[in-house]
Motif scaffolding. Structure first.
Motif, PDB file in Angstrom:
ATOM      1  N   GLU A 127      14.870  35.779 -80.805  1.00 28.85           N
ATOM      2  CA  GLU A 127      13.780  36.291 -80.299  1.00 28.85           C
ATOM      3  C   GLU A 127      13.174  36.725 -80.014  1.00 28.85           C
ATOM      4  O   GLU A 127      11.600  36.869 -79.873  1.00 28.85           O
ATOM      5  CB  GLU A 127      14.029  34.739 -78.853  1.00 28.85           C
ATOM      6  N   LEU A 128      13.764  37.930 -79.305  1.00 26.97           N
ATOM      7  CA  LEU A 128      12.629  38.861 -78.566  1.00 26.97           C
ATOM      8  C   LEU A 128      12.041  39.976 -79.864  1.00 26.97           C
ATOM      9  O   LEU A 128      10.500  40.748 -79.836  1.00 26.97           O
ATOM     10  CB  LEU A 128      13.634  40.622 -78.167  1.00 26.97           C
ATOM     11  N   ALA A 129      12.572  40.276 -81.003  1.00 21.36           N
ATOM     12  CA  ALA A 129      11.846  40.250 -82.324  1.00 21.36           C
ATOM     13  C   ALA A 129      10.938  40.023 -82.583  1.00 21.36           C
ATOM     14  O   ALA A 129      10.016  40.306 -83.195  1.00 21.36           O
ATOM     15  CB  ALA A 129      12.905  40.717 -83.348  1.00 21.36           C
ATOM     16  N   ARG A 130      11.393  37.948 -82.298  1.00 20.59           N
ATOM     17  CA  ARG A 130      10.180  36.871 -83.265  1.00 20.59           C
ATOM     18  C   ARG A 130       9.139  37.987 -82.199  1.00 20.59           C
ATOM     19  O   ARG A 130       7.410  37.672 -82.813  1.00 20.59           O
ATOM     20  CB  ARG A 130      10.778  36.338 -83.523  1.00 20.59           C
ATOM     21  N   LEU A 131       8.681  37.810 -81.183  1.00 22.95           N
ATOM     22  CA  LEU A 131       8.336  37.179 -79.977  1.00 22.95           C
ATOM     23  C   LEU A 131       6.752  38.942 -80.295  1.00 22.95           C
ATOM     24  O   LEU A 131       5.367  39.334 -80.192  1.00 22.95           O
ATOM     25  CB  LEU A 131       8.618  36.876 -78.789  1.00 22.95           C
ATOM     26  N   LEU A 132       8.060  39.983 -80.243  1.00 19.77           N
ATOM     27  CA  LEU A 132       7.170  41.172 -80.799  1.00 19.77           C
ATOM     28  C   LEU A 132       6.268  40.900 -82.096  1.00 19.77           C
ATOM     29  O   LEU A 132       5.363  41.667 -81.698  1.00 19.77           O
ATOM     30  CB  LEU A 132       7.789  42.479 -80.216  1.00 19.77           C
ATOM     31  N   THR A 133       6.710  40.478 -82.545  1.00 19.34           N
ATOM     32  CA  THR A 133       5.945  40.711 -84.057  1.00 19.34           C
ATOM     33  C   THR A 133       4.617  39.717 -83.886  1.00 19.34           C
ATOM     34  O   THR A 133       3.269  39.691 -84.305  1.00 19.34           O
ATOM     35  CB  THR A 133       6.287  39.864 -85.179  1.00 19.34           C
ATOM     36  N   LEU A 134       4.647  38.674 -83.238  1.00 16.87           N
ATOM     37  CA  LEU A 134       4.215  37.657 -82.470  1.00 16.87           C
ATOM     38  C   LEU A 134       2.117  38.437 -81.756  1.00 16.87           C
ATOM     39  O   LEU A 134       1.437  37.701 -81.974  1.00 16.87           O
ATOM     40  CB  LEU A 134       3.721  36.878 -81.985  1.00 16.87           C
ATOM     41  N   GLY A 135       3.024  39.367 -81.769  1.00 15.25           N
ATOM     42  CA  GLY A 135       1.506  40.462 -79.978  1.00 15.25           C
ATOM     43  C   GLY A 135       2.194  40.492 -78.691  1.00 15.25           C
ATOM     44  O   GLY A 135       1.942  40.572 -77.800  1.00 15.25           O
ATOM     45  N   ALA A 136       3.868  40.102 -78.673  1.00 11.99           N
ATOM     46  CA  ALA A 136       3.374  40.571 -77.058  1.00 11.99           C
ATOM     47  C   ALA A 136       4.379  42.269 -77.155  1.00 11.99           C
ATOM     48  O   ALA A 136       4.648  42.960 -78.842  1.00 11.99           O
ATOM     49  CB  ALA A 136       4.940  39.404 -76.810  1.00 11.99           C
ATOM     50  N   THR A 137       3.964  41.948 -76.477  1.00 10.03           N
ATOM     51  CA  THR A 137       4.467  43.493 -75.931  1.00 10.03           C
ATOM     52  C   THR A 137       5.836  43.513 -74.448  1.00 10.03           C
ATOM     53  O   THR A 137       5.918  42.842 -73.402  1.00 10.03           O
ATOM     54  CB  THR A 137       3.605  44.533 -75.028  1.00 10.03           C
ATOM     55  N   GLN A 138       6.927  44.235 -74.747  1.00  7.28           N
ATOM     56  CA  GLN A 138       7.790  44.584 -73.959  1.00  7.28           C
ATOM     57  C   GLN A 138       7.547  45.449 -72.584  1.00  7.28           C
ATOM     58  O   GLN A 138       6.847  46.800 -72.616  1.00  7.28           O
ATOM     59  CB  GLN A 138       9.255  44.799 -74.441  1.00  7.28           C
ATOM     60  N   VAL A 139       7.586  44.462 -71.549  1.00  3.85           N
ATOM     61  CA  VAL A 139       7.136  44.908 -69.880  1.00  3.85           C
ATOM     62  C   VAL A 139       8.802  46.127 -69.261  1.00  3.85           C
ATOM     63  O   VAL A 139       8.682  46.803 -69.215  1.00  3.85           O
ATOM     64  CB  VAL A 139       6.895  43.889 -68.928  1.00  3.85           C
TER      65      VAL A 139
END
Length: 134
Positions: free
Chosen positions: A84-96
């Motif tokens: 899910e982390l990988a999917r959300l990063l591809t949608l435009g989220a950034t890891q904080v």
């Protein structure tokens, strides 16, 4: 007497872009009877069963400090937290921040395209597997 939550509201510079991002993250959708589009000042999305609603409203100022309220997201069983982390990063989220531990517990803090923090937790299956190891 009690109250119930009608919806959760996010202040946004671009309500449409935020609603599109979160609709993809959560598999939410717009109300077909009240469509919205780019440039609209308010955009509301609904959970598949209609029980949860997120409203994005236009404000003139950017997020300035850490959120005092945030969403904790639990992935569906397929793939778990890291998928899910990988999917959300591809949608435009950034890891904080990364709070994952070697034993598989923990969470990851992300930010949406406007900087609002949220967390990705472990799935039910991942939590169950960890509890069975002890």
């Amino acid at each position: 007497m009690t109250a119930s939550i009608s919806h959760t509201t996010f202040d946004s510079l671009d309500p449409y872009a935020q609603s599109v991002f979160w609709a993809q993250v959560l598999d939410f959708h717009a109300d077909p009877e009240e469509p919205f589009g780019p440039g609209d000042d308010e955009c509301m999305i609904f959970s598949p069963d209609g029980s949860q609603r997120l409203l994005f409203i236009r404000v003139p100022d950017r997020k300035q400090v850490k959120n005092r309220l945030h969403l904790d997201l639990q992935p569906e069983e397929a793939g778990g937290r890291d998928a899910e982390l990988a999917r959300l990063l591809t949608l435009g989220a950034t890891q904080v921040d990364d709070q994952r531990r070697p034993d598989g517990t923990g969470w990851v803090v992300l930010a949406d395209p406007e900087g609002n923090e949220f967390c990705i937790l472990r799935s039910h299956a991942e939590r169950y597997a960890t509890s069975q190891q002890g």
